[in-house]
Design a protein around this motif. Structure first.
Motif, mmCIF file in Angstrom:
data_model
loop_
_atom_site.group_PDB
_atom_site.id
_atom_site.type_symbol
_atom_site.label_atom_id
_atom_site.label_comp_id
_atom_site.label_asym_id
_atom_site.label_seq_id
_atom_site.Cartn_x
_atom_site.Cartn_y
_atom_site.Cartn_z
ATOM 1 N N GLU A 202 -24.626 10.924 -0.430
ATOM 2 C CA GLU A 202 -23.524 10.328 0.317
ATOM 3 C C GLU A 202 -22.210 10.719 -0.350
ATOM 4 O OE1 GLU A 202 -24.141 6.152 0.515
ATOM 5 O OE2 GLU A 202 -26.132 6.321 1.445
ATOM 6 N N PRO A 203 -21.091 10.637 0.382
ATOM 7 C CA PRO A 203 -19.817 11.111 -0.172
ATOM 8 C C PRO A 203 -19.484 10.572 -1.553
ATOM 9 C CG PRO A 203 -19.560 10.639 2.153
ATOM 10 C CD PRO A 203 -20.952 10.221 1.787
ATOM 11 N N MET A 204 -19.612 9.259 -1.754
ATOM 12 C CA MET A 204 -19.237 8.670 -3.039
ATOM 13 C C MET A 204 -20.016 9.302 -4.191
ATOM 14 S SD MET A 204 -19.216 4.663 -4.217
ATOM 15 C CE MET A 204 -20.989 4.447 -4.296
ATOM 16 N N TYR A 205 -21.328 9.481 -4.011
ATOM 17 C CA TYR A 205 -22.164 10.026 -5.080
ATOM 18 C C TYR A 205 -21.963 11.528 -5.240
ATOM 19 C CZ TYR A 205 -24.273 5.469 -4.462
ATOM 20 O OH TYR A 205 -24.465 4.118 -4.354
ATOM 21 N N TYR B 285 -10.890 4.539 0.316
ATOM 22 C CA TYR B 285 -9.953 4.110 1.364
ATOM 23 C C TYR B 285 -10.647 4.083 2.725
ATOM 24 C CZ TYR B 285 -6.476 4.745 5.037
ATOM 25 O OH TYR B 285 -5.762 4.649 6.205
ATOM 26 N N VAL B 286 -11.353 5.163 3.053
ATOM 27 C CA VAL B 286 -12.045 5.229 4.346
ATOM 28 C C VAL B 286 -13.155 4.183 4.416
ATOM 29 C CG1 VAL B 286 -13.418 6.686 5.897
ATOM 30 C CG2 VAL B 286 -11.516 7.689 4.619
ATOM 31 N N ALA B 287 -13.915 4.030 3.313
ATOM 32 C CA ALA B 287 -15.037 3.085 3.299
ATOM 33 C C ALA B 287 -14.576 1.649 3.532
ATOM 34 C CB ALA B 287 -15.779 3.188 1.966
ATOM 35 N N ILE B 288 -13.402 1.284 3.046
ATOM 36 C CA ILE B 288 -12.936 -0.101 3.141
ATOM 37 C C ILE B 288 -11.998 -0.319 4.319
ATOM 38 C CG2 ILE B 288 -11.529 -1.852 1.944
ATOM 39 C CD1 ILE B 288 -12.774 -0.821 -0.675
ATOM 40 N N CYS B 289 -11.127 0.662 4.573
ATOM 41 C CA CYS B 289 -10.117 0.478 5.628
ATOM 42 C C CYS B 289 -10.586 0.928 7.004
ATOM 43 C CB CYS B 289 -8.832 1.229 5.251
ATOM 44 S SG CYS B 289 -8.069 0.621 3.733
ATOM 45 N N ASP B 290 -11.563 1.835 7.054
ATOM 46 C CA ASP B 290 -12.045 2.326 8.347
ATOM 47 C C ASP B 290 -13.560 2.546 8.278
ATOM 48 O OD1 ASP B 290 -12.035 3.192 10.927
ATOM 49 O OD2 ASP B 290 -10.865 5.017 10.581
ATOM 50 N N ALA C 46 -15.830 -5.892 -1.875
ATOM 51 C CA ALA C 46 -15.008 -4.696 -1.633
ATOM 52 C C ALA C 46 -14.333 -4.235 -2.921
ATOM 53 C CB ALA C 46 -13.959 -5.000 -0.564
ATOM 54 N N LEU C 47 -13.809 -5.169 -3.694
ATOM 55 C CA LEU C 47 -13.146 -4.808 -4.956
ATOM 56 C C LEU C 47 -14.143 -4.251 -5.964
ATOM 57 C CD1 LEU C 47 -10.679 -7.825 -5.362
ATOM 58 C CD2 LEU C 47 -10.071 -5.449 -4.863
ATOM 59 N N ARG C 48 -15.376 -4.796 -5.947
ATOM 60 C CA ARG C 48 -16.399 -4.337 -6.884
ATOM 61 C C ARG C 48 -16.750 -2.871 -6.642
ATOM 62 N NH1 ARG C 48 -20.159 -7.903 -5.715
ATOM 63 N NH2 ARG C 48 -19.017 -9.587 -6.729
ATOM 64 N N THR C 49 -16.744 -2.461 -5.374
ATOM 65 C CA THR C 49 -17.081 -1.066 -5.066
ATOM 66 C C THR C 49 -16.022 -0.104 -5.596
ATOM 67 O OG1 THR C 49 -15.965 -1.079 -2.909
ATOM 68 C CG2 THR C 49 -18.271 -1.763 -2.964
ATOM 69 N N CYS C 50 -14.815 -0.610 -5.855
ATOM 70 C CA CYS C 50 -13.732 0.242 -6.363
ATOM 71 C C CYS C 50 -13.595 0.156 -7.880
ATOM 72 C CB CYS C 50 -12.394 -0.174 -5.738
ATOM 73 S SG CYS C 50 -12.337 -0.019 -3.955
ATOM 74 N N GLY C 51 -14.292 -0.824 -8.488
ATOM 75 C CA GLY C 51 -14.089 -1.084 -9.912
ATOM 76 C C GLY C 51 -14.353 0.116 -10.801
ATOM 77 N N SER C 52 -15.492 0.786 -10.582
ATOM 78 C CA SER C 52 -15.844 1.911 -11.446
ATOM 79 C C SER C 52 -14.840 3.049 -11.298
ATOM 80 C CB SER C 52 -17.255 2.404 -11.112
ATOM 81 O OG SER C 52 -17.371 2.715 -9.734
ATOM 82 N N HIS C 53 -14.394 3.282 -10.067
ATOM 83 C CA HIS C 53 -13.433 4.356 -9.840
ATOM 84 C C HIS C 53 -12.106 4.066 -10.524
ATOM 85 C CE1 HIS C 53 -10.658 6.782 -7.062
ATOM 86 N NE2 HIS C 53 -11.264 7.627 -7.863
ATOM 87 N N VAL C 54 -11.666 2.828 -10.455
ATOM 88 C CA VAL C 54 -10.408 2.444 -11.114
ATOM 89 C C VAL C 54 -10.520 2.639 -12.619
ATOM 90 C CG1 VAL C 54 -8.865 0.510 -11.637
ATOM 91 C CG2 VAL C 54 -9.708 0.841 -9.301
ATOM 92 N N CYS C 55 -11.659 2.267 -13.215
ATOM 93 C CA CYS C 55 -11.867 2.468 -14.662
ATOM 94 C C CYS C 55 -11.772 3.943 -15.033
ATOM 95 C CB CYS C 55 -13.239 1.934 -15.082
ATOM 96 S SG CYS C 55 -13.354 0.135 -15.087
ATOM 97 N N VAL C 56 -12.417 4.804 -14.237
ATOM 98 C CA VAL C 56 -12.393 6.245 -14.503
ATOM 99 C C VAL C 56 -10.971 6.792 -14.361
ATOM 100 C CG1 VAL C 56 -13.185 8.483 -13.639
ATOM 101 C CG2 VAL C 56 -14.810 6.614 -13.924
#
Length: 310
Positions: free
Chosen positions: A60-63, A126-131, A240-250
């Protein structure tokens, strides 16, 4: 090749990487944690790549963006660290001019590529959460391939002029590079002719490319936060915030050391040179090691498969 005197123009056949000046007696001991970090980096990123590429449910895109980041981390570490350890342990600092330029090219390409991948990952979130209803329509495998190709193309086109600019320089000072790896300004400062173009091209690329990437990431997360706080329930907002947590850390691990390193160089007159040099080395080592750890710990699907593999 011995260092040339200050007035003789010469074509550099080899450079001598000196390591971290001022800490020569500690090089052997400094190299031990560096080696352990490198081993952890290779293992962690290789494992992450293996899990994502062999598990079809993770295509999937994220992975897939995670796998791109892991590949960039492997390239960055493998380009810089083995020679770094050779300098520390065996005083094998000699490196040919061509090899030095090659190392410089891939180090800078990896850095620019990682920045672009982080932008792509922000767009994915952005797409996963906003659209979310159009997520699979917008981020198809074809689009992912095109993003990957554009990351490589952009990185090459931005960094290749550095090679051209360095090859135009005339060297007359010394062939001693007071560092553990080859970087653009480190080589350029050894030249006896004007390096203003080199300096301003580097500054312009940092501001335009990295600055633009940071702005795009910030905009993405601005829209994400707006969408998250419009969600009806607290549980939905936290998920929703949890799904972004790892990306924000990186993102923070990638950009913050770069920011502090640039700031430190501005105050280089009050900070010992060996501290600046050590920070530059750690910046090459720490983020590539931590990235797979962050994703492994914070992403349930990755963690579950890591446990199964190990």
């Amino acid at each position: 090749m011995m260092p040339a005197d200050n007035h003789t123009v010469f074509d550099p056949v080899t450079y001598i990487l000196t390591g971290i000046l001022g800490t020569e007696e500690s090089h052997v001991w400094i190299a031990i944690p560096f080696c352990l970090i490198y081993i952890a980096t290779i293992f962690g990123n290789s494992l992450l790549l293996f899990i994502i590429l062999t598990e079809r449910s993770l295509h999937e895109p994220m992975y897939l963006f995670m796998s791109m980041l892991a590949a960039a981390d492997l390239l960055l570490s493998t380009t810089a660290v083995p020679k770094m350890l050779a300098v520390f342990w065996f005083r094998a600092g000699e490196i040919s001019f061509a090899a030095c330029l090659t190392q410089m090219f891939f180090i800078h390409v990896s850095f620019i590529a990682e920045s672009a991948i982080l932008v792509a990952m922000a767009f994915d979130r952005y797409v996963a959460i906003c659209d979310p209803l159009r997520y699979t329509i917008i981020l198809t495998k074809s689009v992912i391939r095109k993003i990957g190709l554009s990351v490589v193309t952009r990185s090459f086109c931005i960094i290749f002029p550095f090679i051209f600019l360095v090859k135009q320089l005339k060297f007359c000072r010394t062939n001693l590079l007071p560092h553990t790896y080859c970087d653009h300004m480190g080589i350029a400062r050894l030249a006896c002719n004007d390096i203003t173009v080199n300096l301003w091209y580097g500054v312009a690329m940092a501001i335009i490319v990295i600055g633009l990437d940071v702005v795009l990431i910030a905009l993405s997360y601005g829209f994400i936060l707006r969408a998250v706080f419009r969600l009806p329930s607290k549980a939905a907002r936290l998920k929703a915030l949890r799904t972004c947590g790892s990306h924000v850390c990186v993102i923070l691990m990638f950009y913050m050391p770069s920011f502090f390193s640039s700031l430190a160089h501005q105050f280089g007159h009050i900070i010992p040179g060996y501290i600046l040099n050590l920070l530059a080395n750690l910046y090459m080592l720490i983020p590539p090691m931590l990235n797979p750890i962050v994703y492994g710990v914070t992403t349930k699907e990755i963690l579950k498969r890591v446990i199964n593999v190990c």
